[in-house]
Design an enzyme around this catalytic site. Sequence first.
Site, mmCIF file in Angstrom:
data_model
loop_
_atom_site.group_PDB
_atom_site.id
_atom_site.type_symbol
_atom_site.label_atom_id
_atom_site.label_comp_id
_atom_site.label_asym_id
_atom_site.label_seq_id
_atom_site.Cartn_x
_atom_site.Cartn_y
_atom_site.Cartn_z
ATOM 1 N N SER A 60 -9.800 1.683 2.808
ATOM 2 C CA SER A 60 -8.916 2.443 1.951
ATOM 3 C C SER A 60 -7.881 1.612 1.198
ATOM 4 C CB SER A 60 -8.182 3.496 2.791
ATOM 5 O OG SER A 60 -7.321 2.873 3.722
ATOM 6 N N LYS B 64 0.843 -1.200 0.000
ATOM 7 C CA LYS B 64 0.000 0.000 0.000
ATOM 8 C C LYS B 64 0.879 1.252 0.000
ATOM 9 C CE LYS B 64 -4.002 1.853 2.582
ATOM 10 N NZ LYS B 64 -4.888 1.620 3.738
ATOM 11 N N SER C 176 -9.993 -0.681 6.949
ATOM 12 C CA SER C 176 -9.388 -0.457 5.626
ATOM 13 C C SER C 176 -8.746 -1.675 4.981
ATOM 14 C CB SER C 176 -8.346 0.665 5.707
ATOM 15 O OG SER C 176 -8.996 1.904 5.699
#
Lengths: 152, 482
Positions: B150, B75, B174
């Site tokens: 996210s 990420k 997330s």
Amino acid sequence: MKYETVIGLEVHLQLATRTKAFCGCSTKFGQKPNSQTCPVCLGFPGSLPVLNEDAFRFALKVALALNCKIQKIIKFDRKNYYYPDLPKNFQISQYDMPLAYDGVVRIIAEGAGKDIRLSAYIWKKTRESSCIRKERITALSITTEAACRFLR
Amino acid sequence: MKELYSLSAHELQKMIAVGEVDPATLLDAIFDRIGSLDKKVRAFALADKTKANDRLKRASEKKLGRLYGIPILVKDNICVKDEATTCASKILAGFRPTYDATVIRKLEDEGAVLIGKANMDEFAFGSSCETSCYGPTRNPWDLERIPGGSSGGSVAAVAADETIAALGSDTGGSIRQPASLCGVVGLKPTYGRVSRYGLIAFASSLDQIGPITKDVRDAALILNVIAGYDEMDSTSVDVPVPDYTKSLTNDVKGLRIGVPKEYFIKGLDKDIENSVKKAIDVFKKLGAKVSEVSLPHTEYAVSTYYIIAPAEASSNLARFDGVGYGFRAKESADLIDMYLKTRSEGFGDEAKRRILLGTYCLSSGYYDAYYLKALKVRTKIKEDFDKAFKDCDCIVTPTSPTAAFKIGERMDDPLSMYLSDVYTIPANMAGIPAISVPCGFTANGLPIGLQILAKAFDEGAIFRAAYAFEQNTDFHLRKPKL
Ligand SMILES: [Zn+2]
């Protein structure tokens, strides 16, 4: 109207640690500006502070010398403000739970002994000049209660 | 034979070990897949084959590790030395960290090969991956829909076989919510289980890094590698790391599973409710002891979260001021003007919304009424779990109240967006581990996730339950048509 003078003191002292308050960078004096830095004291994204063990030990010594009680839980707080030499735009210090509290020193004033009650807070001193070199040197802030009514 | 990119890390690990698969061939297969699919899915913020090849070469020169040759996507809020790390925000444009996050170092020490950075909601603020400065990632099961967020890029890439596994971060769901929406496995470990040194902070008291994988065994393999105390992160805890694969016994006889009555409420999609109830029946058939538990403060979790998380974010994001790195607005009159212009131009709308909310909650005179009070409610939520875990080993719930929604559907309605995380937020509040595993599909063919929670540092119980469920169902084997 007559005012009474009541004074409290905030005394700052620098702890003579070899490394900075929250990282392993040297605090050696007189080096090239910004040469003793790392992601932590530069406040780079993702970096995290780790309290200097010596700083903690030294602060405890001062606290014991001043007859303080020691907090069972040590907590740090963030003081948020914007300033170009403050890389994270917050300062790590202690706000409502000082490392040591209920301390006392006896002074002789006007021929009599007076007890001054005090607390000790650890905080990191930000640099005064425009380089990161002094960033995060550990400071101890000793504050007395505002009760020095006898000083004239 | 199955395509290499479609295999799991544990399958590939075995094939690489016996020389059946060459990691270089695997890396080629992954980059071919990215080349042909990512124009549609848009899971990557950065994919660099040349650098990935260099990393594989370096991995080959050392003692071959536990994840040797396994491609992994990271990420974009996890620092990788010399690689653009932007949190999908314009304000970090051009920022290249000078150091590797601890999880990156641990993965590379075991031979894993980083293939790029995954798209995400800007600074992890969102549940749809739509607030990214790179534009939205799409759900591989329906390209008109969001992948969740996210960690939407990490999850979509795993679901689309554009990577073998990925790392995400989870502050309020997330990792788990997008894993649920894309039909893959996503684990949020216990707060303190995995070092966060090098994770660009969103809410420091809630953030945790975790694996996103094709199956439960892969999640255990990766947690084995990334878990553990780190002297660079004072919030990591010095608790021994067990071999999590030992919990993959396919046996839940006698395991006590709690079902919280407060989680089956209005707003929960019917298909999801049915799938979760069927999942609970699977556990019963396998010999687990299922009983109802109560988490009475659940209804306060979302509102408490939206005080604590923005408050901490507003402080954490203060450092993005244009002085030292990243984006700086041009032609400022003075320092204050530079701050104002840089932050006005650099942050997106959702980031600004959270900074405003958080600054307000922390401001003098409001701190006690908002942040401090929220911390007290948080303690009540944690006590709910402490109490419930006296009577059970795991708690089972839906991961998300709805399946993937359409791109744009909730962008103008932040409150409905925030409710996407109603079932995932409590685990962050309590600091406990939780996983999402595939447990069904809606009538429209969209994936549904089952959340399994356990007490702090008991990831083993989660793996035990999740693996048994997976071995007795086939939802994790289905792939989107792309
Ligand atoms: Zn340093």
